[in-house]
Scaffold this motif. Structure first.
Motif, PDB file in Angstrom:
ATOM      1  N   VAL A  13       0.867  -1.178   0.000  1.00 24.20           N
ATOM      2  CA  VAL A  13       0.000   0.000   0.000  1.00 24.20           C
ATOM      3  C   VAL A  13       0.900   1.223   0.000  1.00 24.20           C
ATOM      4  O   VAL A  13       1.867   1.295   0.770  1.00 24.20           O
ATOM      5  CB  VAL A  13      -0.940   0.020   1.216  1.00 24.20           C
ATOM      6  N   ALA A  14       0.606   2.181  -0.864  1.00 26.14           N
ATOM      7  CA  ALA A  14       1.400   3.407  -0.950  1.00 26.14           C
ATOM      8  C   ALA A  14       0.779   4.491  -0.069  1.00 26.14           C
ATOM      9  O   ALA A  14      -0.441   4.559   0.090  1.00 26.14           O
ATOM     10  CB  ALA A  14       1.475   3.892  -2.397  1.00 26.14           C
ATOM     11  N   LEU A  15       1.644   5.320   0.493  1.00 33.46           N
ATOM     12  CA  LEU A  15       1.216   6.440   1.330  1.00 33.46           C
ATOM     13  C   LEU A  15       1.862   7.708   0.800  1.00 33.46           C
ATOM     14  O   LEU A  15       3.085   7.800   0.726  1.00 33.46           O
ATOM     15  CB  LEU A  15       1.630   6.203   2.787  1.00 33.46           C
ATOM     16  N   LEU A  16       1.043   8.683   0.420  1.00 41.48           N
ATOM     17  CA  LEU A  16       1.541   9.963  -0.073  1.00 41.48           C
ATOM     18  C   LEU A  16       1.361  11.008   1.011  1.00 41.48           C
ATOM     19  O   LEU A  16       0.240  11.305   1.428  1.00 41.48           O
ATOM     20  CB  LEU A  16       0.799  10.382  -1.343  1.00 41.48           C
ATOM     21  N   ILE A  17       2.487  11.574   1.466  1.00 41.57           N
ATOM     22  CA  ILE A  17       2.490  12.513   2.584  1.00 41.57           C
ATOM     23  C   ILE A  17       3.040  13.856   2.131  1.00 41.57           C
ATOM     24  O   ILE A  17       4.057  13.929   1.448  1.00 41.57           O
ATOM     25  CB  ILE A  17       3.360  11.988   3.742  1.00 41.57           C
ATOM     26  N   GLY A  18       2.374  14.913   2.513  1.00 43.12           N
ATOM     27  CA  GLY A  18       2.907  16.254   2.306  1.00 43.12           C
ATOM     28  C   GLY A  18       3.686  16.675   3.537  1.00 43.12           C
ATOM     29  O   GLY A  18       3.500  16.158   4.634  1.00 43.12           O
ATOM     30  N   GLU A  19       4.579  17.622   3.372  1.00 47.01           N
ATOM     31  CA  GLU A  19       5.388  18.146   4.471  1.00 47.01           C
ATOM     32  C   GLU A  19       6.322  17.066   5.025  1.00 47.01           C
ATOM     33  O   GLU A  19       6.788  16.198   4.294  1.00 47.01           O
ATOM     34  CB  GLU A  19       4.495  18.757   5.553  1.00 47.01           C
ATOM     35  N   GLN A  20       6.562  17.062   6.338  1.00 46.03           N
ATOM     36  CA  GLN A  20       7.560  16.173   6.929  1.00 46.03           C
ATOM     37  C   GLN A  20       7.024  14.765   7.156  1.00 46.03           C
ATOM     38  O   GLN A  20       5.916  14.593   7.645  1.00 46.03           O
ATOM     39  CB  GLN A  20       8.030  16.726   8.278  1.00 46.03           C
ATOM     40  N   ILE A  21       7.835  13.782   6.818  1.00 49.52           N
ATOM     41  CA  ILE A  21       7.473  12.400   7.122  1.00 49.52           C
ATOM     42  C   ILE A  21       7.531  12.166   8.623  1.00 49.52           C
ATOM     43  O   ILE A  21       6.753  11.390   9.176  1.00 49.52           O
ATOM     44  CB  ILE A  21       8.428  11.433   6.388  1.00 49.52           C
ATOM     45  N   THR A  22       8.452  12.857   9.300  1.00 51.38           N
ATOM     46  CA  THR A  22       8.704  12.597  10.717  1.00 51.38           C
ATOM     47  C   THR A  22       7.873  13.451  11.669  1.00 51.38           C
ATOM     48  O   THR A  22       8.047  13.354  12.878  1.00 51.38           O
ATOM     49  CB  THR A  22      10.191  12.822  11.035  1.00 51.38           C
ATOM     50  N   GLY A  23       6.998  14.309  11.150  1.00 49.24           N
ATOM     51  CA  GLY A  23       6.149  15.095  12.033  1.00 49.24           C
ATOM     52  C   GLY A  23       5.268  14.202  12.881  1.00 49.24           C
ATOM     53  O   GLY A  23       5.011  13.043  12.543  1.00 49.24           O
ATOM     54  N   TRP A  24       4.762  14.728  14.009  1.00 52.96           N
ATOM     55  CA  TRP A  24       3.982  13.901  14.937  1.00 52.96           C
ATOM     56  C   TRP A  24       2.782  13.271  14.253  1.00 52.96           C
ATOM     57  O   TRP A  24       2.578  12.049  14.347  1.00 52.96           O
ATOM     58  CB  TRP A  24       3.505  14.743  16.132  1.00 52.96           C
ATOM     59  N   PHE A  25       1.981  14.056  13.564  1.00 54.70           N
ATOM     60  CA  PHE A  25       0.766  13.521  12.955  1.00 54.70           C
ATOM     61  C   PHE A  25       1.098  12.480  11.899  1.00 54.70           C
ATOM     62  O   PHE A  25       0.566  11.363  11.914  1.00 54.70           O
ATOM     63  CB  PHE A  25      -0.057  14.663  12.339  1.00 54.70           C
ATOM     64  N   ASN A  26       1.997  12.814  10.973  1.00 56.95           N
ATOM     65  CA  ASN A  26       2.347  11.868   9.915  1.00 56.95           C
ATOM     66  C   ASN A  26       3.002  10.613  10.475  1.00 56.95           C
ATOM     67  O   ASN A  26       2.788   9.509   9.963  1.00 56.95           O
ATOM     68  CB  ASN A  26       3.272  12.531   8.895  1.00 56.95           C
ATOM     69  N   GLY A  27       3.798  10.781  11.530  1.00 54.08           N
ATOM     70  CA  GLY A  27       4.420   9.616  12.158  1.00 54.08           C
ATOM     71  C   GLY A  27       3.389   8.680  12.766  1.00 54.08           C
ATOM     72  O   GLY A  27       3.475   7.454  12.614  1.00 54.08           O
ATOM     73  N   CYS A  28       2.404   9.250  13.466  1.00 54.15           N
ATOM     74  CA  CYS A  28       1.347   8.428  14.074  1.00 54.15           C
ATOM     75  C   CYS A  28       0.474   7.771  13.010  1.00 54.15           C
ATOM     76  O   CYS A  28       0.033   6.620  13.175  1.00 54.15           O
ATOM     77  CB  CYS A  28       0.495   9.281  15.006  1.00 54.15           C
ATOM     78  N   ILE A  29       0.217   8.495  11.928  1.00 53.04           N
ATOM     79  CA  ILE A  29      -0.543   7.912  10.822  1.00 53.04           C
ATOM     80  C   ILE A  29       0.174   6.668  10.291  1.00 53.04           C
ATOM     81  O   ILE A  29      -0.434   5.613  10.066  1.00 53.04           O
ATOM     82  CB  ILE A  29      -0.723   8.944   9.691  1.00 53.04           C
TER      83      ILE A  29
END
Length: 341
Positions: free
Chosen positions: A65-81
């Motif tokens: 499954v692919a995940l497309l993330i804007g901004e930082q990969i390591t930010g809190w929200f994106n990390g928890c996602i």
């Protein structure tokens, strides 16, 4: 290091064809039990691991499954996602591919080349407002699309989000019940001003609440991370106001905590003189005693992953577009409004 065993090696050791090995290892029917056992023993002895690429040629599925993330990969929200998605995918034998669109060049490159077309069975898109061209490009992939925190869901078959606008209204209302009348909002910095990442529903909720509850808006500030000392500048702007706010709603916990640090260095007592409300209720909020709006980001990621897997396997979604509730978490950074002239 020795040569890695191939499916041909297993077939030769078991005395069968490579086609029979493939069927036996995937537990498909029409393979005699004795033959299947012989193949499994040969594969185990040779330490053979079937590649997902080879399996994809047979099944038509990449098991990714692919995940497309804007901004930082390591930010809190994106990390928890990512954690939530991985929690689900790992138990089902799926891998997670991560693509970042943290700059104009990265975003343009992704939609021009669409690497997910060859590499995944579904794509999860986080916090994007797509252009018409980007929407058409994703839909042309002909694979399930799940949106997380998107203002529009026309391009997806499923979505998961919170109501940012309502959450911010509730945050302002909570502070107003503590007696606060004068407010400011500390906004985020948009890393790609030439692109739209989606309507800023948090500031929209803030402005609606100010009007609804007959409060005073002392101004919207921005934590401009493109320059030096963004929190120091935001604190200076607040301190220089002729009539300061007694309560500030910040776009995120990180923004709020950075501001609090600068205000305290300037002698401002938190919350005796100024209350500050964050957003996310992340780990740092709890450690820093920051009042915040809680959103369960890990659960949001898990929900999105389950939707993606259901669609991959042809299962209709009972709840295609899920709205996750938020909650106000009071801590040490908010208190009753001070008496001001």
């Amino acid at each position: 290091m020795g040569r890695q065993a191939t499916i041909t090696d297993v077939a030769r050791a078991a005395g069968v064809s490579t086609f029979t090995v493939s069927k036996a290892l995937r537990n498909q029917p029409h393979v005699a039990p004795a033959t299947r056992q012989r193949v499994l023993e040969a594969a185990s002895k040779l330490n053979y691991a079937a590649s997902k690429s080879a399996a994809a040629l047979v099944s038509g599925k990449t098991k990714r499954v692919a995940l497309l993330i804007g901004e930082q990969i390591t930010g809190w929200f994106n990390g928890c996602i990512q954690e939530g998605i991985y929690d689900v995918l790992s138990t089902r034998g799926y891998d997670l591919l991560i693509y970042r669109a943290g700059s104009s060049k990265e975003r343009q490159s992704f939609f021009e080349h669409l690497p997910a077309k060859r590499n995944a069975d579904a794509i999860i898109v986080v916090s994007f407002t797509l252009t018409d061209a980007e929407t058409q490009a994703l839909q042309a992939l002909d694979m399930p699309i799940i949106a997380i925190h998107s203002d529009t869901t026309d391009f997806s078959q499923g979505s998961v989000r919170i109501d940012d606008r309502q959450a911010e209204i509730e945050a302002v209302h909570y502070l107003s019940t503590l007696g606060h009348k004068r407010f400011s909002f500390l906004d985020r910095y948009n890393p790609l001003p030439e692109y739209s990442w989606g309507a800023n529903q948090r500031i929209n909720g803030y402005k609606e609440a100010i009007k609804r509850f007959n409060l005073v808006d002392c101004g919207v500030l921005s934590m401009d991370n493109s320059g030096e000392h963004p929190a120091k500048k935001a604190a200076a702007a607040i301190l220089s106001m002729p009539k300061r706010p007694t309560a500030i709603c910040a776009w995120s916990d990180n923004c709020a905590l950075s501001l609090i640090s600068e205000l305290r260095q300037s002698g401002i007592l938190i919350p005796e003189q100024l209350s500050v409300m964050g957003f996310d209720s992340s780990d740092v909020a709890e450690l820093g005693g920051l009042s915040s709006v809680s959103q369960p980001a890990r659960a949001i990621g898990a929900n999105a992953a389950k939707k993606a897997l259901d669609l991959i396997n042809g299962v209709s979604l009972a709840d295609a577009h899920t709205l996750i509730k938020t909650q106000i978490i009071p801590r040490d950074s908010t208190g009753p409004a001070p008496v001001v002239p």
